[in-house]
Write an enzyme that holds these catalytic residues in place. Structure first.
Site, mmCIF file in Angstrom:
data_model
loop_
_atom_site.group_PDB
_atom_site.id
_atom_site.type_symbol
_atom_site.label_atom_id
_atom_site.label_comp_id
_atom_site.label_asym_id
_atom_site.label_seq_id
_atom_site.Cartn_x
_atom_site.Cartn_y
_atom_site.Cartn_z
ATOM 1 N N ASP A 141 20.865 43.047 55.925
ATOM 2 C CA ASP A 141 21.213 43.422 54.671
ATOM 3 C C ASP A 141 21.152 42.258 53.767
ATOM 4 O OD1 ASP A 141 22.005 45.262 53.011
ATOM 5 O OD2 ASP A 141 24.164 45.289 53.224
ATOM 6 N N LEU A 179 38.307 40.914 44.263
ATOM 7 C CA LEU A 179 36.783 40.762 44.073
ATOM 8 C C LEU A 179 35.880 41.716 44.312
ATOM 9 C CD1 LEU A 179 36.790 37.037 45.601
ATOM 10 C CD2 LEU A 179 37.108 37.725 43.259
ATOM 11 N N GLY A 207 37.137 47.464 53.268
ATOM 12 C CA GLY A 207 38.557 47.090 53.012
ATOM 13 C C GLY A 207 38.437 46.331 51.631
ATOM 14 N N GLN A 208 39.101 45.197 51.577
ATOM 15 C CA GLN A 208 39.069 44.656 50.059
ATOM 16 C C GLN A 208 38.741 43.301 50.326
ATOM 17 O OE1 GLN A 208 42.943 46.253 48.364
ATOM 18 N NE2 GLN A 208 43.151 46.249 50.488
HETATM 19 N N1 ATP Z 1 33.109 34.421 49.187
HETATM 20 C C1 ATP Z 1 33.423 35.416 48.339
HETATM 21 N N2 ATP Z 1 33.490 34.925 46.935
HETATM 22 C C2 ATP Z 1 33.683 35.756 45.810
HETATM 23 N N3 ATP Z 1 33.446 37.042 46.277
HETATM 24 C C3 ATP Z 1 33.104 37.643 47.419
HETATM 25 C C4 ATP Z 1 33.005 36.539 48.359
HETATM 26 N N4 ATP Z 1 32.837 37.473 49.317
HETATM 27 C C5 ATP Z 1 32.898 38.778 49.161
HETATM 28 N N5 ATP Z 1 32.912 38.755 47.784
HETATM 29 C C6 ATP Z 1 33.120 39.915 46.784
HETATM 30 O O1 ATP Z 1 33.342 41.105 47.531
HETATM 31 C C7 ATP Z 1 32.292 41.977 47.840
HETATM 32 C C8 ATP Z 1 32.241 42.435 49.208
HETATM 33 O O2 ATP Z 1 32.013 41.546 50.137
HETATM 34 P P1 ATP Z 1 31.090 41.778 51.306
HETATM 35 O O3 ATP Z 1 29.740 42.055 50.781
HETATM 36 O O4 ATP Z 1 31.276 40.634 52.429
HETATM 37 O O5 ATP Z 1 31.547 43.027 51.915
HETATM 38 P P2 ATP Z 1 31.022 44.264 52.447
HETATM 39 O O6 ATP Z 1 31.672 45.458 52.909
HETATM 40 O O7 ATP Z 1 29.961 43.645 53.505
HETATM 41 O O8 ATP Z 1 30.139 44.629 51.096
HETATM 42 P P3 ATP Z 1 28.716 45.388 50.964
HETATM 43 O O9 ATP Z 1 28.948 46.999 50.918
HETATM 44 O O10 ATP Z 1 28.253 45.041 49.626
HETATM 45 O O11 ATP Z 1 27.676 45.256 52.075
HETATM 46 C C9 ATP Z 1 30.890 41.188 47.343
HETATM 47 O O12 ATP Z 1 30.141 42.054 46.813
HETATM 48 C C10 ATP Z 1 31.717 40.204 46.657
HETATM 49 O O13 ATP Z 1 31.487 40.634 45.194
#
Ligand code: ATP
Length: 950
Positions: free
Chosen positions: A251, A130, A136-137
């Site tokens: 954020d 996603l 990470g992922q």
């Molecule tokens: N609960 C969820 N359901 C569906 N997709 C999700 C969910 N949580 C995260 N994602 C997907 O994964 C991506 C990354 O998640 P998240 O924003 O929590 O990580 P991050 O490293 O903090 O990202 P960012 O760089 O956007 O701050 C999100 O932009 C979204 O597309």
């Protein structure tokens, strides 16, 4: 394909179809079979093979292929494991962690990889990715037991990210607990947490598209006000809770607000990886630029009010389809704010602002009194012109184009094109709604953080409530107090502490830190012993008034008041071992000061009912016995990767989220001297005048207390959320936590950690942000405040170790408890770091572009159409452009695109769309007859070409 007539089960294949079901195509192999022994002659007799063409070749070749093979060879067995793997992680070459991790420290995932929570035996089948980022992922995983999908965030096998993820986990767990089964919850649910192959995995409820994607799908035309109103209300509901427990999201932006998978227009706030506690704000380089508050830009101590600024920007963008302040640089950002809103940050704020001189020049006596009639309405500072800026900094500021035909907020909103074919009465209704919107935005986009509306206040605005808007809104007082006895129960456990069984304190106070004088924030704060409040939500505080150290969730006296953060008791995957008087995930940042605290003086705050001892915000006495001293390394947090909000940092944070860089230039730096972030709350007798008010007084700042979170009995455990759909982890009295993620406090281990971490960080240099970030300067890599080094995540990571190694993977790497250090240290790869001239380290992830990221995050979850890889997420775009200046302005580029697209698309306006159509077929709502973009740039770039906004 040849069909042997003699071998056909239906007598020569007549009408028998092709393949095992139809018969005729194959027969069981038998060496004695004449057909098998020798091909039949191709003469024209009855046994002559003939070509059967009944269905497309591909279908015939593949349909029922397994059965076909089995017909040919009964010994044939299909095994999925033997299939070639379809990798979802890129690169997919295992170079570390016994081949499980790639060069980015990411767990290599392929289709149907299984992630297992070893404790609960819960299995997650990976079906897609996603999101992928520096952390990470995020994988879309199937859970057979519940026949549903969840989103699992798989953190890199890297200490810094691991720590940061623990902070996110802690905060979200706290929020989840606070929310319980609240119907109106608009914060993502956290479901499970475990370690798999040395990777911390956090599972969340599955959500759909984010709001940016929604805007994009609507061709960057604003969405209807009715929908904006619905979303605003929901975001505010989330913000109320976030503020109540004293968290700053740091954020907020459209990308971090996801649509839920329900059929209603419903959103959820995600990504607490940058969040921090109010009053424990370490990093000054936070928030994505377009959504960055003025106080953050100029380097003034910030509070939860910065989230309200971001929220204001989001609301405006939802309506306009374009960011309101798409600043190409911070100077540009400030200029846009000043231009569009009028006014500027107040003098008291600028006087104390760390980066004031970077943007402002004094134009009068900075010591003059604001009340001075002669000076009324005039500021002692003026923003630099571009020339002045260039002269000062020897570099041209990046100034973006203006995209609206009008300058002032009121005009931008009022003149925004109406949807086509809107009936007269609809137009007049929308006109009035727009007036309400402007008033609403004015309260949110208030330069003075003290006057800026709180979530609770904003949620009373007619724009949100739907009441008729007649005149400028006067918000109610922020924190009307209610008698504590009505809302809390207090347990007293001598030597252990008190637990206020209700709510979490929203606000942090640390009066020992820098408090700007002459500031409306602080000057009116009469502090005295015993006036520390552990507030209960935003509606009340508890004034124990029992003398120093008796505040809930804080300790100390006027000079040294501290608060604690011990958020996690544990959702299903996390356990807490209390040792030496208590352990905690998310130790108090104040740990080093604990010796100041007398044993048993503190009180803990605990949410009602289900929580036991060991609270978040518990008294130091609960965490640390008098004799034991929690030591947290004095080294800079950044050195190890701050747990910073600045994860995305391109600038500083070792957790730098490279992927995000491309979109927002998410520059962040390390901590600045943490100033006290007292959030004033108003004297109830005083009426706020909303954003028109000049009179703000601060009464008692609330001590920051934390409700118990993670009690051993705990309750806080996610598994208690019985109504959760995704209930991965069986409720267990044993703290519901997998051994794999047990945390033990390890008193006095900081030094060793330091050593270890030092080693980790000594990897070779990586691109310097100065190479690509136009705004970069060394002095912006904010110095860490010695005290604040040990903040939330630092505390978590430095003082905890992963315990009980039922997971073999814990024997080394992240999960491995270092005997001497008591620290979880990844065994293999770490973020590369780059020691800066100032002695600090920077680390950059080796994130690469993942061409496979055409993730369909929507399939089956959202009615919204799938989004192509290149379109939606400003984070999804991985670092092809990571170190390119252009990448920072990708969104600006899109604006160009929008400008072009508008002309052709607006004709199809659907003026009658209802809010729910958002979730129905197509995006039939929100289309407008025109667009206020004044600068249409030839769109030679496709969406993939992230050009500069300017
Ligand atoms: N609960 C969820 N359901 C569906 N997709 C999700 C969910 N949580 C995260 N994602 C997907 O994964 C991506 C990354 O998640 P998240 O924003 O929590 O990580 P991050 O490293 O903090 O990202 P960012 O760089 O956007 O701050 C999100 O932009 C979204 O597309």
């Amino acid at each position: 394909m040849l069909e042997g007539g003699g071998g056909s089960r239906d007598g020569g294949g007549k009408g028998g179809g092709w393949g095992p079901r139809g018969g005729g195509a194959f027969r069981r192999y038998s060496p004695s079979s004449p057909a098998a022994a020798a091909p039949e002659p191709s003469s024209g007799n009855s046994s002559t093979p003939r070509v059967v063409v009944r269905r497309p070749l591909v279908v015939r070749l593949t349909k029922d292929i397994v059965e076909t093979f089995q017909l040919c060879n009964p010994n044939f067995k299909y095994s999925e494991a033997l299939n070639p793997k379809r990798f979802l992680t890129n690169p997919s070459v295992g170079v570390a962690n016994d081949g499980y991790d790639n060069s980015n420290s990411d767990l290599i995932l392929h289709m149907n990889s299984v992630l297992v929570n070893i404790d609960t035996k819960q299995r997650y089948y990976v079906k897609d990715i996603l999101g992928q980022g520096t952390f990470g992922q995020v994988a879309k995983c199937w859970v057979p037991e519940t026949e549903s999908y969840v989103a699992v965030k798989i953190i890199k096998n890297n200490l810094a990210y691991h720590r940061q993820a623990l902070v996110e986990f802690s905060i979200l767990t706290m929020l989840n607990e606070k929310l319980g089964n609240d119907e109106k919850r608009h914060i993502v649910r956290i479901l499970d947490c475990f370690i798999y192959k040395k990777h911390l995995c956090i599972s969340f409820e599955m959500l759909g598209s984010n709001l940016y994607e929604l805007i994009k799908m609507n061709h960057y035309r604003g969405i209807p006000l009715s929908i904006v109103q619905v979303f605003s209300k929901q975001i505010l509901q989330a913000l109320v809770v976030i503020k109540e427990i004293g968290i700053i999201h740091c954020d907020l932006k459209p990308e971090n607000i996801l649509l839920s998978t329900s059929t209603k227009p419903e959103i959820k706030v995600i990504d607490f990886g940058s969040a921090c506690m109010e009053g424990r704000t370490i990093y000054s380089y936070i928030q994505s630029r377009y959504y960055r508050s003025p106080e953050v830009v100029v380097g003034y101590p910030y509070t939860t009010a910065i989230d309200m600024w971001s929220f204001g920007c989001i609301v405006a963008e939802l309506f306009l389809g374009l960011p309101l302040f798409p600043g190409a640089s911070e100077l540009d950002l400030l200029k846009r704010m000043i231009e569009i809103l009028g006014g500027q940050p107040p003098d008291y704020l600028l006087r104390e602002a760390k980066y004031r001189d970077k943007f402002f020049v004094p134009v009068g006596s900075i010591y003059r009194l604001e009340e001075d009639e002669a000076c009324k309405g005039r500021s002692a500072y003026r923003i630099l012109t571009e020339e002045e800026y260039e002269k000062r900094r020897s570099e041209k500021p990046m100034i973006g184009k203006r995209y609206f035909n009008h300058v002032k907020l009121e005009d931008i909103i009022a003149t925004y094109p109406y949807r086509k074919n809107l009936p007269e009465e609809e137009i007049s209704r929308e006109k009035s709604d727009r007036l309400a919107l402007v008033d609403f935005l004015r309260g949110l986009l208030e330069f003075d953080p003290v006057k800026r509306w709180s979530p609770m206040q904003a949620s009373r605005h007619p724009f949100v409530t739907g009441e008729a808007f007649t005149c400028p809104f006067k918000p109610p007082p922020e924190t009307p107090r209610i008698p504590v006895m009505h809302t809390v129960t207090i347990e007293h456990n001598p030597g252990v502490g008190h637990w206020v069984a209700a709510g979490l304190s929203p606000q942090v106070l640390n009066t020992s830190q820098r408090i700007p004088h002459n500031s409306p924030h602080f000057q009116m704060v009469p502090l005295s012993h015993g006036t520390n409040f552990g507030s209960l939500g935003s509606y009340g505080s508890y004034n124990d008034n029992a003398g120093p150290g008796s505040s809930y969730g804080s300790y100390g006296d006027i000079n040294n008041m501290h608060s604690y953060f011990s958020p996690v008791g544990g959702p299903s995957g996390i356990n807490i071992h209390r040792q030496v008087g208590g352990s905690f995930l998310g130790v108090s940042p104040d740990a080093r000061r604990r010796p100041q605290v007398s044993h048993g003086n503190g009180f803990g705050v605990s949410p009602t009912g289900s929580l036991g001892p060991m609270s978040l915000g518990a008294s130091p006495s609960q965490f640390t016995p008098p004799s034991s001293q929690m030591q947290i390394s004095n080294v800079s947090p950044g050195k190890y990767g701050p747990t910073s909000p600045a994860r995305g940092s391109v600038h500083g944070s070792p957790l730098g989220k490279a992927p995000a860089v491309g979109q927002y230039n998410r520059r962040r730096s390390w901590g600045y001297p943490v100033a006290s972030s007292m959030q004033p709350h108003e004297n109830p007798s005083q009426q706020w005048q909303g954003h028109h008010s000049d009179s703000i007084s601060c009464s008692h700042p609330e001590a920051y207390s934390r409700g118990h979170f993670g009690s051993p009995s705990s309750t806080l455990s996610i598994s208690n959320q019985s109504s959760w759909r995704q209930r991965m982890v069986p409720t267990s009295t044993n703290q519901n936590l997998p051994s794999s993620t047990m945390f033990h406090t390890n008193m006095g281990s900081s030094h060793s950690s330091e050593v270890s971490s030092d080693k980790l960080e000594s990897s070779p240099s990586l691109p310097d942000p100065a190479d690509w970030d136009p705004n970069y300067s060394d002095d912006q890599l904010l110095q860490e405040d010695g005290f604040e080094v040990n903040t939330l995540a630092s505390g978590i990571a430095n003082n905890l170790r992963l315990g009980k190694a039922t997971d073999p993977s814990l024997q080394s790497g992240v999960g491995k408890a270092s005997h001497s250090h008591g620290r979880a240290l990844p065994s293999s790869t770490f973020v590369s770091s780059n020691r800066r001239p100032d002695g600090q380290y920077q680390a950059y992830p080796h994130t690469e572009y993942n061409p496979q990221s055409a993730y369909d995050m929507h399939a089956g979850y959202s009615r919204l159409p799938p989004i192509s890889q290149n379109s939606p997420s400003r984070f999804g775009q991985q670092p092809v452009h990571r170190y390119s200046q252009h990448s920072n302005y990708m969104r600006g580029e899109q604006i160009y695109q929008r400008g072009q697209a508008l002309h052709s698309n607006y004709a199809e306006a659907d003026s009658h769309s209802s809010p729910n159509e958002v979730f129905g077929s197509g995006m039939s709502w929100g289309r407008r007859g025109g667009h206020p973009i004044s600068t249409t740039v030839p769109s030679s770039h496709g969406r993939k070409d992230y050009g500069s906004i300017s």
